[in-house]
Design a protein around this motif. Structure first.
Motif, PDB file in Angstrom:
ATOM      1  N   UNK A 288      20.566  24.577   4.653  1.00 37.94           N
ATOM      2  CA  UNK A 288      19.853  24.007   3.240  1.00 37.94           C
ATOM      3  C   UNK A 288      18.719  23.245   3.980  1.00 37.94           C
ATOM      4  N   UNK A 289      17.472  23.711   4.494  1.00 35.22           N
ATOM      5  CA  UNK A 289      16.294  23.634   5.575  1.00 35.22           C
ATOM      6  C   UNK A 289      16.342  21.483   4.536  1.00 35.22           C
ATOM      7  N   UNK A 290      15.712  21.323   3.711  1.00 36.21           N
ATOM      8  CA  UNK A 290      15.579  20.406   2.942  1.00 36.21           C
ATOM      9  C   UNK A 290      16.147  19.520   3.199  1.00 36.21           C
ATOM     10  N   UNK A 291      17.114  19.531   2.295  1.00 36.76           N
ATOM     11  CA  UNK A 291      18.327  18.696   2.722  1.00 36.76           C
ATOM     12  C   UNK A 291      18.273  18.106   4.916  1.00 36.76           C
ATOM     13  N   UNK A 292      18.278  19.541   5.486  1.00 42.43           N
ATOM     14  CA  UNK A 292      18.410  18.513   7.129  1.00 42.43           C
ATOM     15  C   UNK A 292      17.202  17.831   7.032  1.00 42.43           C
ATOM     16  N   UNK A 293      15.843  18.627   6.653  1.00 42.28           N
ATOM     17  CA  UNK A 293      14.620  17.555   6.861  1.00 42.28           C
ATOM     18  C   UNK A 293      14.868  16.157   6.944  1.00 42.28           C
ATOM     19  N   UNK A 294      15.306  15.851   5.544  1.00 41.50           N
ATOM     20  CA  UNK A 294      15.446  14.498   4.761  1.00 41.50           C
ATOM     21  C   UNK A 294      16.837  13.882   5.521  1.00 41.50           C
ATOM     22  N   UNK A 295      18.029  14.106   6.366  1.00 41.49           N
ATOM     23  CA  UNK A 295      19.041  13.693   6.713  1.00 41.49           C
ATOM     24  C   UNK A 295      18.612  13.226   8.332  1.00 41.49           C
ATOM     25  N   UNK A 296      17.176  14.281   8.828  1.00 43.60           N
ATOM     26  CA  UNK A 296      17.089  14.108  10.204  1.00 43.60           C
ATOM     27  C   UNK A 296      15.628  12.731  10.604  1.00 43.60           C
ATOM     28  N   UNK A 297      15.114  12.786   9.188  1.00 47.30           N
ATOM     29  CA  UNK A 297      14.043  11.276   9.144  1.00 47.30           C
ATOM     30  C   UNK A 297      14.381  10.663   8.040  1.00 47.30           C
ATOM     31  N   UNK A 298      15.781  10.772   7.670  1.00 48.71           N
ATOM     32  CA  UNK A 298      16.354   9.266   7.586  1.00 48.71           C
ATOM     33  C   UNK A 298      17.588   8.753   8.231  1.00 48.71           C
ATOM     34  N   UNK A 299      17.807   8.959   9.571  1.00 44.60           N
ATOM     35  CA  UNK A 299      18.564   8.557  10.943  1.00 44.60           C
ATOM     36  C   UNK A 299      17.757   8.766  12.013  1.00 44.60           C
TER      37      UNK A 299
END
Ligand code: NAD
Ligand code: TYD
Length: 351
Positions: free
Chosen positions: A61-72
């Motif tokens: 799920x690309x959009x969720x992975x984008x968010x996680x990488x930007x979050x952490x």
């Protein structure tokens, strides 16, 4: 600082997290979908550790992975997440394509977007490790030399082919976009927390349950077994010192036939937890061979030994004792798994 790993609720990932937390102060984020192979019970003991964060997310799920990488904002991404069982890939390959190819694509895309926005200091310390397998190289004949990093990719199972595709994508993102990727190709792992559908834990489980121990074909196939802690240590070395763009083969210098492994386990169980009026090897049952079954895997680890100063520390005879004892001591962990849809799959596979 933080590292982000995927598939940390699986066999190697959960061992990696335990080992990481025992040696590092740095935070570790575990991104795992908790498929049938992901087991949150494997991480129960560290679930309250402030350095550990769990995110239940599908890596495809690309959009969720984008968010996680930007979050952490991790300084490294290590991809353990995969569909990993060859027999399942033969029955139902689709999930393998989704996770092992689309999932890798999504991790690479999100990492690229993040990497390009880092300042040069952070860029220099960022790294992605694509954790892969020796199965991408195909099968060796008995007299052939062990696999080196120069071997051609010749995958034979849908599992191996999907991992090969993921590796090719990872390599291409390094060459094309300058993304700092290393790829590791490891031989068969064994140790605690392995799902009891793979040879070693399945043999231990079936023996203790008084069930047949299935040997595919003539049982003379060879694998190069490595204790899971040694694999985790190799990945840490690649993270710390691995050259960007390089591939590292990781193996145990420990080629054993399947039938010999099963006999070793049976003999050890005869000692530790004897059957009432029989020996465990009486449960061995030769069954139909796996289609496309690779005859032999063996890894030449000279590169990682010479360049990163890694070598395996646990001899098979020690590692297998640790593993058998762990399964004897952790029957509740096993029961929890085998009470789910496990039986359905096992019945289907060994029909
Ligand atoms: P495993 O099957 O035990 O665990 C895989 C983990 O990935 C599980 O926790 C699962 O929930 C998670 N996962 C699956 N699909 C996901 C998705 N779409 N999104 C997020 N999480 C997902 O596998 P393993 O044996 O621990 O192997 C880990 C890695 O090491 C794999 O990439 C495998 O190819 C590689 N490898 C394994 C071995 C071995 O002997 N086990 C040897 C060499 C390389
Ligand atoms: P496995 O643990 O599935 O790992 P891989 O296929 O990735 O090497 O299998 C290891 C070897 O054991 C392989 O040659 C297949 C064989 N095998 C059996 O003979 N019986 C079994 O029940 C299983 C699961 C595997």
């Amino acid at each position: 600082m933080t590292i982000l790993i995927t598939g940390g609720a699986g066999f190697i990932g959960s061992n990696f997290i335990h080992r990481w937390l025992s040696k590092n102060e740095e935070k570790i984020v575990n991104v795992d979908l908790l498929t049938y192979a992901g087991n949150i019970n494997s991480l129960k003991d560290i679930s309250n550790d402030k350095r550990y964060i769990f995110e239940k997310v599908d890596i495809a799920e690309k959009s969720k992975i984008y968010k996680l990488i930007n979050k952490y904002e991790p300084r490294a991404v290590i991809n353990f997440a995969a569909e990993s069982h060859v027999d399942r890939s033969i029955h139902s390959p689709e999930a393998f394509i989704r996770t092992n190819i689309n999932g890798v694509f999504s991790l690479l895309e999100a990492s690229k977007d993040y990497f390009f926005r880092l300042n040069s200091n952070k860029k220099n310390s960022f790294k992605i490790i694509q954790v892969s397998t020796d199965e991408v190289y195909g099968s060796l004949k008995e007299e052939e030399d062990k696999f080196t990093e120069q071997n051609q990719y010749l995958p034979n199972s849908p599992y191996a082919a999907s991992k090969a595709a993921g590796d090719h994508l990872a390599r291409s993102y390094c060459k094309t976009y300058g993304l700092p990727v290393c790829i590791t190709n490891c031989s068969n792992n064994y140790g605690p927390y392995q799902f009891p559908e793979k040879l070693i834990p399945l043999t231990i489980h079936n023996a203790l349950e008084n069930k047949q121990i299935p040997i595919y074909g003539d049982g003379r196939q060879i694998r190069d077994w490595l204790f899971v802690d040694d694999h985790c240590d190799a990945i840490c070395e690649v993270l710390a010192k691995g050259t960007v763009g390089e591939t590292y083969n990781i193996g145990g210098d420990n080629e054993i036939t399947n039938i010999d492994i099963v006999n070793i386990i049976c003999a050890k169980l005869d000692e530790l937890s004897p059957m009432k009026d029989n020996k465990y090897d009486s449960l061995i049952s030769y069954v139909k061979d796996r289609p496309g079954h690779d005859r032999r895997y063996a890894i030449n680890s000279t590169k990682i030994k010479n360049e990163l100063n890694w070598k395996p520390h646990i001899k098979f005879i020690e590692g297998i004792d640790i593993t058998i004892q762990w399964y004897l001591d952790n029957q509740a962990w096993v029961k929890n798994i085998t009470s789910g849809d496990y039986k359905e799959w096992i019945d289907l596979n060994y029909k």
